[in-house]
Design a protein around this motif. Structure first.
Motif, short mmCIF file in Angstrom:
data_model
loop_
_atom_site.label_atom_id
_atom_site.label_comp_id
_atom_site.label_asym_id
_atom_site.label_seq_id
_atom_site.Cartn_x
_atom_site.Cartn_y
_atom_site.Cartn_z
N HIS A 7 0.85 -1.20 0.00
CA HIS A 7 0.00 0.00 0.00
C HIS A 7 0.88 1.26 0.00
CE1 HIS A 7 -3.61 2.32 0.51
NE2 HIS A 7 -3.14 2.90 1.61
N PHE A 9 3.91 1.50 -1.19
CA PHE A 9 4.47 1.58 -2.54
C PHE A 9 3.43 2.16 -3.51
CE2 PHE A 9 4.93 -0.58 -6.71
CZ PHE A 9 6.11 0.03 -7.12
N PHE A 10 2.19 1.67 -3.39
CA PHE A 10 1.11 2.12 -4.26
C PHE A 10 0.85 3.62 -4.08
CE2 PHE A 10 -3.41 2.98 -4.90
CZ PHE A 10 -3.56 2.58 -6.21
N ILE A 11 0.86 4.06 -2.84
CA ILE A 11 0.62 5.49 -2.59
C ILE A 11 1.76 6.33 -3.17
CG2 ILE A 11 0.43 7.25 -0.75
CD1 ILE A 11 -2.13 5.59 -1.21
N VAL A 13 3.54 5.57 -5.82
CA VAL A 13 3.30 5.61 -7.28
C VAL A 13 2.17 6.59 -7.59
CG1 VAL A 13 2.59 4.26 -9.30
CG2 VAL A 13 4.18 3.28 -7.66
N SER A 14 1.14 6.59 -6.75
CA SER A 14 -0.01 7.49 -6.97
C SER A 14 0.41 8.95 -6.83
CB SER A 14 -1.13 7.19 -5.98
OG SER A 14 -1.56 5.87 -6.12
N PHE A 17 2.15 9.79 -9.95
CA PHE A 17 1.14 9.89 -11.02
C PHE A 17 0.41 11.22 -10.96
CE2 PHE A 17 -3.48 9.62 -11.55
CZ PHE A 17 -3.54 9.54 -12.93
N LEU A 45 -2.22 12.99 -1.03
CA LEU A 45 -1.76 11.60 -0.96
C LEU A 45 -0.49 11.51 -0.12
CD1 LEU A 45 -2.44 10.48 -4.63
CD2 LEU A 45 -3.35 9.34 -2.61
#
Lengths: 61, 330
Positions: A7, A9-11, A13-14, A17, A45
């Motif tokens: 999660h 890592f995902f944040i 990347v977000s 982005f 974020l």
């Protein structure tokens, strides 16, 4: 890798982005409003990610 | 016979499945976590191959044959935000289970499911159908000068941009025997109703008549030299194109171009993954044996199941974060 780590890592990347979307909107002249909103989302974020890191440390092992 | 088969499938029998909660000593992980990462590794290869195909097809495309600005950016942006939000709620659902708060878990999981359903509904009920009613005609390069008022290649050449070979918009009249005749007839009726004009259908049997997109209605405008966040409405200008001058003509479906072929393949496959995630979340949310009923007997087991599903969901959302810019923005 746990869901917690993925999660984070995902944040990350977000965040990249949203910042990229903001840069695209300003650079191409597509929409200033989109640039501001996605830039603000990127910051939001970042704040969420830091808060998640702090809180998750205590509740999820 | 089935009972013989089922006894080897733990899902259908009462056999004890080892290491669903505690970590297996040799791997340091519970079995399902090792399994999901092996699965996700194969998914990386699957989507990685498709993204590679996209890159090579795009690099290899002839100038003017790789469209841009055809997708609805606000809708794609909203869908991206919804998926990012769903990744947050699935983690909150997992954290709630870890803290043994079943009601909160159900609430956050319900929001996650709704986010997934919203994403799919937008894709299937709005984005894709809008593409299927949009039409593009690639004009033969040898005949392009006849249609320069719609293509604007003089302007593009002067400003150092790639040429344009496609004229797009809503199809109002199609050559005799065209598979798009019904669609054209329907659009022409709508056009006549909206504009009170009846010049959308020509006498000739070999004409395409297209109600133009802004990019073809005024191709020399500097407004076309930059992307637009909000979709621009169709113009009321019409283009009549002889079938003999047409290289290919199609709705914005996979057969239209390699761009739309890869777009529908990758977003379709991604959509199937979203559907799979929704079904798994529903299973874990409903009060059934493997779902929230499991909470009563083994809450940590349910938390692990949610973690596995959450890992899959994060991967699916991560794929979308790559899909969105390459198809919608670049």
């Amino acid at each position: 890798m746990s869901l917690k780590a993925f999660h984070i890592f995902f944040i990350l990347v977000s965040i990249v982005f949203a910042a990229g979307l903001s840069a695209w909107a300003f650079k191409t002249g597509a929409s200033d409003a989109l640039g501001f909103v996605s830039g603000a989302s990127s910051l939001l974020l970042l704040v969420y990610g830091m808060a998640f890191l702090r809180k998750a440390r205590s509740i999820i092992t | 016979m089935f009972s013989r088969i089922f006894k080897y499938l733990p899902f259908f029998s009462d056999a004890e499945v080892p290491y669903t909660v505690a970590a297996r000593p040799d791997t340091g992980l519970y079995n399902a976590k090792l399994g999901i990462w092996l699965f996700l590794a194969s998914e990386v290869m699957l989507f990685g191959g498709l993204f590679s195909a996209y890159i090579f097809l795009r690099i290899g495309a002839e100038p003017g044959y790789w469209p841009s600005g055809l997708l609805n950016v606000p809708v794609g942006t909203a869908n991206t935000a919804v998926l990012i939000a769903s990744s947050v709620t699935v983690v909150l659902a997992w954290a709630a289970l870890k803290m043994r708060q079943l009601a909160k878990y159900k609430f956050y999981m319900a929001i996650t499911i709704l986010c997934g359903v919203f994403f799919l509904a937008v894709k299937l009920s709005y984005e894709w159908p809008a593409k299927f009613n949009h039409f593009g005609v690639f004009v033969r390069q040898s005949a392009a000068s006849k249609y320069d008022e719609f293509l604007g290649n003089k302007h593009l050449s002067e400003t150092g941009q790639a040429p344009r070979w496609e004229i797009s918009g809503h199809l109002l009249d199609a050559p005799k025997g065209s598979p798009y005749a019904d669609q054209a007839h329907h659009n022409a009726e709508h056009f006549a109703h909206e504009t009170h004009r009846h010049d959308a259908v020509t006498e000739a049997d070999d004409d395409y008549v297209i109600q133009l997109d802004p990019v073809n209605a005024d191709p020399d405008s500097k407004e076309n030299d930059r992307p637009h966040f909000l979709p621009r409405p169709l113009s009321s200008k019409l283009a009549v194109i002889k079938a003999a001058d047409v290289e290919s003509a199609s709705t914005f479906a996979p057969r239209h171009s390699t761009y739309f072929a890869t777009y529908f393949l990758i977003t379709g496959l991604h959509g199937l993954h979203v559907l799979g995630g929704i079904l798994v979340f529903l299973y874990l949310w409903l009060p059934i044996k493997g779902g929230t009923k499991l909470y009563q007997s083994n809450p940590e087991h349910l938390a692990n199941r949610v973690e596995i599903a959450g890992l899959f969901w994060h991967f699916v959302d991560l794929v979308w974060i790559f899909v969105f810019p390459i198809f919608y923005l670049l």
